[in-house]
Structures are given as C-alpha cells and as structure tokens.
Enzyme design. Sequence first.
Site, short mmCIF file in Angstrom:
data_model
loop_
_atom_site.label_atom_id
_atom_site.label_comp_id
_atom_site.label_asym_id
_atom_site.label_seq_id
_atom_site.Cartn_x
_atom_site.Cartn_y
_atom_site.Cartn_z
N LYS A 118 0.82 -1.22 0.00
CA LYS A 118 0.00 0.00 0.00
C LYS A 118 0.85 1.26 0.00
O LYS A 118 0.48 2.26 -0.61
CB LYS A 118 -0.95 0.01 1.20
CG LYS A 118 -2.07 -1.00 1.05
CD LYS A 118 -3.27 -0.66 1.89
CE LYS A 118 -4.31 -1.74 1.88
NZ LYS A 118 -4.98 -1.94 0.62
N LYS A 201 -5.18 -9.23 -6.03
CA LYS A 201 -6.50 -9.50 -5.43
C LYS A 201 -7.52 -8.43 -5.81
O LYS A 201 -7.14 -7.30 -6.14
CB LYS A 201 -6.37 -9.66 -3.92
CG LYS A 201 -6.27 -8.38 -3.16
CD LYS A 201 -6.59 -8.64 -1.69
CE LYS A 201 -6.64 -7.32 -0.95
NZ LYS A 201 -7.46 -7.27 0.20
N LYS A 204 -11.38 -3.03 -2.97
CA LYS A 204 -12.32 -1.91 -3.05
C LYS A 204 -11.68 -0.72 -3.72
O LYS A 204 -12.33 0.02 -4.44
CB LYS A 204 -12.70 -1.42 -1.64
CG LYS A 204 -13.39 -2.38 -0.78
CD LYS A 204 -13.76 -1.64 0.52
CE LYS A 204 -13.73 -2.59 1.68
NZ LYS A 204 -12.38 -2.76 2.23
N1 AQP Z 1 -10.21 -10.21 -2.83
C1 AQP Z 1 -10.52 -10.76 -1.67
N2 AQP Z 1 -10.71 -12.10 -1.59
C2 AQP Z 1 -11.04 -12.67 -0.40
N3 AQP Z 1 -11.21 -11.97 0.74
C3 AQP Z 1 -11.04 -10.64 0.69
N4 AQP Z 1 -11.14 -9.68 1.62
C4 AQP Z 1 -10.88 -8.49 1.06
N5 AQP Z 1 -10.61 -8.63 -0.24
C5 AQP Z 1 -10.69 -9.96 -0.51
C6 AQP Z 1 -11.48 -9.96 3.00
O1 AQP Z 1 -12.48 -9.05 3.43
C7 AQP Z 1 -12.27 -8.75 4.80
C8 AQP Z 1 -12.25 -7.27 4.99
O2 AQP Z 1 -11.14 -6.70 4.33
P1 AQP Z 1 -10.85 -5.17 4.49
O3 AQP Z 1 -11.78 -4.40 3.67
O4 AQP Z 1 -10.84 -4.78 5.91
O5 AQP Z 1 -9.37 -5.00 4.00
P2 AQP Z 1 -8.70 -5.38 2.65
O6 AQP Z 1 -8.39 -6.84 2.65
O7 AQP Z 1 -7.52 -4.45 2.50
O8 AQP Z 1 -9.79 -5.06 1.55
P3 AQP Z 1 -9.66 -4.30 0.23
O9 AQP Z 1 -10.93 -4.49 -0.49
O10 AQP Z 1 -8.40 -4.71 -0.49
O11 AQP Z 1 -9.59 -2.80 0.69
P4 AQP Z 1 -8.63 -1.65 0.21
O12 AQP Z 1 -8.65 -1.65 -1.29
O13 AQP Z 1 -9.18 -0.40 0.77
O14 AQP Z 1 -7.30 -1.97 0.81
C9 AQP Z 1 -10.96 -9.39 5.23
O15 AQP Z 1 -11.27 -10.60 5.89
C10 AQP Z 1 -10.29 -9.67 3.91
O16 AQP Z 1 -9.42 -10.79 4.00
#
Ligand code: AQP
Length: 338
Positions: A118, A201, A204
């Site tokens: 990040k 992956k 969001k």
């Molecule tokens: N692509 C994914 N596949 C499986 N699990 C996922 N999770 C997120 N993306 C995937 C799971 O969702 C939960 C919450 O995640 P989070 O939103 O707190 O953090 P993150 O993993 O950093 O999600 P994003 O979507 O990638 O957010 P941004 O883009 O803002 O950093 C967790 O259990 C995560 O494993």
Amino acid sequence: MTDSTFTPRVFSGIKPSGGLTLGNYLGAIKRWVDMQDGETETIYCAVDLHAITVWQDPTGLKAGTREIAAGMLASGIDPEKSILFNQSQVPEHTQLAWIFNCVARLGWMNRMTQFKDKAGKNAEKASLGLYAYPSLMAADILLYHATHVPVGEDQKQHVELTRDIANKFNNDFGVDFFPVTEPVIEGPGTRVMNLRDGTKKMSKSGESDMERINMLDDADTIAKKFKKAKTDPDGIPETLDGLNGRPEAKNLVDIYSGLADMTAEAVVAEYAGAGWGKFKPALAELAVAKLAPISDEMKRLMDDPAEIDRKLARGAERAREIATPILEKTYDIVGLLR
Ligand code: AQP
C-alpha cells in the site's frame, strides 16, 4: 499456551475504504453469516479507524461505514445473534492498540507485506497509522479475547502478528491473559482476484471499477464486467489441474464455486470443455441471482441511515460490555494506576 483455555469467540471486521466487493462478500461476510449460527459468540465490525490510515473524504467515510453495515445486515448478519458495530464507537480499541504499539517490535512491522504494497515506493509519505495498522488490528481482536478470526488469505500475516503480540505480552508480564488467536481461512472465496489481472487481489480501492464486482452493481454491470474479464484462449479444462498457471481462468472458476457453494472440482466437471462464451454468461447469471437480493436489501436499509446508526450504537454498547473489563485488566497487568 493455546487458546483452549478461552471460551471460543469470533471477531472480524471490514474497513469502509470504498464500496463492498465480491471479495469482501465471499472472503468474509458470507462465512461470517454461517459462523453466527453456532454456539460461538460472534462480533463483527466496520473498522472505520483502519479506513483513515489512507485519506478518506469525511462524508464518504460515514456513507461507506453505513454501506458496510447495510451489506452485513443484508447478507444475513443478525444484530440479535451477532454484535455489530463500528470500531470508532468503542474507544477501547485505540487504547489497547497503544499498549500493543509498545509490545510489537519494529522488525515485525517491517515485514508486513500489506504496508509495503500500500505504501509502495512512497513509503516516506505513508501515514504512521498505515504502518501501525496491524497493531490496531491485534487490539481489535484481542480486546474481545477472540479465539478465531475468519479472514481472506490477504490478512493471514496480520493475524500471525496478532499471535506474536499476544505471546509476547503474556511472556513479558508472566500471564496467560490473551488468547493465541487462530485465523480461519477456508472455502473457495478466500482469495478473489482482480478481473483484469488474476495475479492481484480484488480490492475496493483498485484503480479501475472494471477489475471488481461491487455488491451494489446492477445486473447489466455485473454481466459486462464478467464479459470483459481477462481470460485466455483455452476454456474450462477437463480437470482442476488444467487451471494451473492460468490465474484468470482459475479465478472465474473459484468465484463460481464460492457463489454456487460447489467445489471447484464440481464446477470444472460441470463445464468441462466449455468456452468462455458459455461459462461467462452462466457465471454472470449466477452472480446476479445471488447478489441482487442482497443489493436490493442494502439499498432499502441505506434509505434509512438513522436506523443503521441506531443498530451500530446498540452493537457498540454491547461490545463495550466485553471490552471494558478486558482493557481494565490489561492496564492493571501493565501497571497503569487507575
Ligand atoms: N479479494 C478478496 N478475496 C477474499 N477476501 C477478501 N477480503 C478483502 N478482499 C478480498 C477480505 O475481506 C475482509 C475485509 O477486508 P478489508 O476491507 O478490511 O481489507 P482489505 O483486505 O484491505 O480489503 P480491500 O478491499 O483490499 O480494501 P482496500 O482496497 O481499501 O485496501 C478481510 O477478511 C479480507 O481478508
């Protein structure tokens, strides 16, 4: 020590850093719903303090927090069975995080791949909060003596750090106070990948909207995104081995498997030999059938923000009933005069 001396308790959270994605749904929320029906107490949280480790527009953050809550409720999280709240309404999270900042070692934090991803090349300009994120996450979990944390594969390293913090705290102070939490990473949706690049992956906050399915996408948008999803010239193979080295193809099969509650083997067996012209529309149809009722309900709930806020406030009260005595005891162990 092991977690066997602790009453089983589940904690997990999602940060409101954008709209909910199919990755959040398959990797987290869908499995949380299943977990709340057992004997174990379940605590689920919109982790808004994690979201602000990168810039968030204040109005968007409030709306995003409500959207996460609406997504959980619409997917089947029952606020009577589970405790559902947003993190910033329980100040004990940040209080315990400070203690853990003093327990965690710089060397541990320097190994966190999510920070490196990040912060990228501009690490000097990243917030201190982004660097300390895993310590706050450890506090989220251990504030409730949670023994199990259902997460996607991407969060495994942070849960391992939580275990290191619990062990070091217990050793430093000669106590058996914090459980050594187990990550629960199982099922086909634990790693939903980006639709345009199967080695990354689905996130969001990814650059292009075409790389993810948002929970609020309509049927046409879902169909268009799957139609344009990157694939390769080979279609669905005869066996699962035929997906090796084909991340985009594997991702679409895994998504189908997660949505249909079928194993990937069964999906491949059903579509063996089919081209993408057949598989992608079938996947889009399945996704719309599963997601449309959730997004309809999310929209209905989001039309009444005051009711969402009321539910979150009530959840925060219940969360504090568990958190306050654990934080008080932690302060006592550390030697902070009350
Ligand atoms: N692509 C994914 N596949 C499986 N699990 C996922 N999770 C997120 N993306 C995937 C799971 O969702 C939960 C919450 O995640 P989070 O939103 O707190 O953090 P993150 O993993 O950093 O999600 P994003 O979507 O990638 O957010 P941004 O883009 O803002 O950093 C967790 O259990 C995560 O494993």
